[in-house]
Design a protein around this motif. Structure first.
Motif, PDB file in Angstrom:
ATOM      1  N   UNK A  34      40.707  45.361  33.349  1.00 41.31           N
ATOM      2  CA  UNK A  34      41.761  44.993  32.395  1.00 41.31           C
ATOM      3  C   UNK A  34      41.830  45.974  31.227  1.00 41.31           C
ATOM      4  N   UNK A  35      42.838  45.762  30.357  1.00 42.38           N
ATOM      5  CA  UNK A  35      42.962  46.547  29.135  1.00 42.38           C
ATOM      6  C   UNK A  35      43.423  45.615  28.009  1.00 42.38           C
ATOM      7  N   UNK A  36      43.141  45.993  26.759  1.00 40.85           N
ATOM      8  CA  UNK A  36      43.521  45.139  25.626  1.00 40.85           C
ATOM      9  C   UNK A  36      45.043  45.060  25.470  1.00 40.85           C
ATOM     10  N   UNK A  39      49.437  43.382  21.691  1.00 42.96           N
ATOM     11  CA  UNK A  39      49.604  42.356  20.666  1.00 42.96           C
ATOM     12  C   UNK A  39      48.319  41.990  19.951  1.00 42.96           C
ATOM     13  N   UNK A  40      47.186  42.485  20.437  1.00 40.86           N
ATOM     14  CA  UNK A  40      45.905  42.220  19.788  1.00 40.86           C
ATOM     15  C   UNK A  40      45.389  40.820  20.059  1.00 40.86           C
ATOM     16  N   UNK A  41      44.600  40.309  19.146  1.00 42.73           N
ATOM     17  CA  UNK A  41      44.062  38.963  19.254  1.00 42.73           C
ATOM     18  C   UNK A  41      42.990  38.799  20.309  1.00 42.73           C
ATOM     19  N   UNK A  42      42.453  39.911  20.816  1.00 41.36           N
ATOM     20  CA  UNK A  42      41.411  39.820  21.829  1.00 41.36           C
ATOM     21  C   UNK A  42      41.921  39.477  23.221  1.00 41.36           C
ATOM     22  N   UNK A  43      43.237  39.466  23.402  1.00 38.45           N
ATOM     23  CA  UNK A  43      43.827  39.152  24.710  1.00 38.45           C
ATOM     24  C   UNK A  43      43.674  40.355  25.626  1.00 38.45           C
ATOM     25  N   UNK A  44      43.236  40.087  26.847  1.00 35.77           N
ATOM     26  CA  UNK A  44      43.071  41.142  27.848  1.00 35.77           C
ATOM     27  C   UNK A  44      44.140  40.991  28.924  1.00 35.77           C
ATOM     28  N   UNK A  45      44.719  42.121  29.315  1.00 38.15           N
ATOM     29  CA  UNK A  45      45.760  42.170  30.341  1.00 38.15           C
ATOM     30  C   UNK A  45      45.125  42.607  31.648  1.00 38.15           C
ATOM     31  N   UNK A  59      55.919  44.479  37.458  1.00 37.39           N
ATOM     32  CA  UNK A  59      54.614  44.015  37.914  1.00 37.39           C
ATOM     33  C   UNK A  59      54.345  42.620  37.377  1.00 37.39           C
ATOM     34  N   UNK A  60      53.574  41.878  38.114  1.00 36.45           N
ATOM     35  CA  UNK A  60      53.003  40.650  37.599  1.00 36.45           C
ATOM     36  C   UNK A  60      51.726  41.023  36.875  1.00 36.45           C
ATOM     37  N   UNK A  61      51.273  40.161  35.963  1.00 36.82           N
ATOM     38  CA  UNK A  61      50.011  40.416  35.270  1.00 36.82           C
ATOM     39  C   UNK A  61      49.504  39.121  34.655  1.00 36.82           C
ATOM     40  N   UNK A  62      48.252  39.142  34.274  1.00 36.39           N
ATOM     41  CA  UNK A  62      47.675  38.013  33.563  1.00 36.39           C
ATOM     42  C   UNK A  62      47.351  38.430  32.134  1.00 36.39           C
ATOM     43  N   UNK A  63      47.423  37.460  31.241  1.00 33.85           N
ATOM     44  CA  UNK A  63      46.982  37.635  29.859  1.00 33.85           C
ATOM     45  C   UNK A  63      45.890  36.590  29.647  1.00 33.85           C
ATOM     46  N   UNK A  64      44.680  37.064  29.400  1.00 36.23           N
ATOM     47  CA  UNK A  64      43.536  36.161  29.254  1.00 36.23           C
ATOM     48  C   UNK A  64      43.084  36.156  27.798  1.00 36.23           C
ATOM     49  N   UNK A  65      43.066  34.964  27.206  1.00 29.74           N
ATOM     50  CA  UNK A  65      42.662  34.811  25.813  1.00 29.74           C
ATOM     51  C   UNK A  65      41.137  34.849  25.700  1.00 29.74           C
ATOM     52  N   UNK A  66      40.619  35.045  24.504  1.00 29.65           N
ATOM     53  CA  UNK A  66      39.164  35.079  24.333  1.00 29.65           C
ATOM     54  C   UNK A  66      38.461  33.800  24.808  1.00 29.65           C
ATOM     55  N   UNK A  67      39.163  32.644  24.800  1.00 31.79           N
ATOM     56  CA  UNK A  67      38.524  31.405  25.258  1.00 31.79           C
ATOM     57  C   UNK A  67      38.605  31.225  26.772  1.00 31.79           C
ATOM     58  N   UNK A  68      39.184  32.226  27.473  1.00 35.04           N
ATOM     59  CA  UNK A  68      39.243  32.183  28.926  1.00 35.04           C
ATOM     60  C   UNK A  68      40.521  31.609  29.518  1.00 35.04           C
ATOM     61  N   UNK A  69      41.458  31.172  28.681  1.00 37.20           N
ATOM     62  CA  UNK A  69      42.740  30.669  29.182  1.00 37.20           C
ATOM     63  C   UNK A  69      43.522  31.835  29.786  1.00 37.20           C
ATOM     64  N   UNK A  70      44.074  31.619  30.982  1.00 34.17           N
ATOM     65  CA  UNK A  70      44.809  32.669  31.689  1.00 34.17           C
ATOM     66  C   UNK A  70      46.284  32.291  31.765  1.00 34.17           C
ATOM     67  N   UNK A  71      47.133  33.213  31.334  1.00 31.91           N
ATOM     68  CA  UNK A  71      48.585  33.042  31.416  1.00 31.91           C
ATOM     69  C   UNK A  71      49.124  34.055  32.423  1.00 31.91           C
TER      70      UNK A  71
END
Length: 120
Positions: A34-36, A39-45, A59-71
Motif C-alpha cells: 500500500x501507500x499513504x 488526504x493524510x490521517x494515516x489512511x493507507x491505500x 481501478x478499484x482500491x481500498x482505503x484502510x484507516x489506522x483502526x483497521x476499517x476498510x473502505x
C-alpha cells in the motif's frame, strides 16, 4: 500598460509550461502497495492497479484507516499521453456503496506496463 501585462502574462505562461514539461515521469518511484493517502490521517491505500481504457485510467482500491476499517472505492482519471506513456491525472473517486465521492491530486504514470506514482 496593456503591453506590459501581455508580456508578463506570456512570460508567466512560458515559465509554467517549461516547468511542467521538465517533469520526468519516468523518474517517479514505482507504485507501491500500500501507500499513504494524499488526504493524510494515516489512511493507507491498497490494491491500486490502474488500467487504461477509452481515454480513462480506472481501478478499484481500498482505503484502510489506522483502526483497521476498510473502505472499498473506485477511481477514474483522465488518461493523457506523455513521454511515451500515459499520465493518469485529475482523479475522481467514489465509494463502492455510493456513500462518498471526491477528487484526488494523486497521479500515476504508466509506460511499458510499469506503474509509477507522483510523490507530491
Amino acid at each position: 500598460m496593456r503591453k506590459t501585462i501581455a508580456i508578463t502574462a506570456t512570460a508567466l505562461a512560458l515559465t509554467i509550461g517549461n516547468a511542467m514539461a521538465a517533469e520526468d515521469y519516468a523518474s517517479w518511484p514505482l507504485l507501491r502497495d500500500p501507500f499513504p493517502s494524499t488526504g493524510g490521517g494515516g489512511i493507507m491505500i491498497g490494491g491500486y492497479d490502474p488500467v487504461v481504457t477509452d481515454g480513462r485510467c480506472t481501478t478499484g482500491f481500498t482505503a484502510t484507516t489506522p483502526d483497521g476499517t476498510v473502505y472499498r472505492n473506485r477511481v477514474e482519471f483522465d488518461a493523457e499521453p506523455h513521454q511515451g506513456g500515459i499520465l493518469c491525472t485529475n482523479g475522481r473517486w467514489r465509494s463502492e456503496d455510493g456513500s462518498a465521492t471526491g477528487t484526488t491530486p494523486f497521479r500515476v504514470f504508466i509506460r511499458d506496463g510499469v506503474r509509477r506514482m507522483a510523490m507530491e
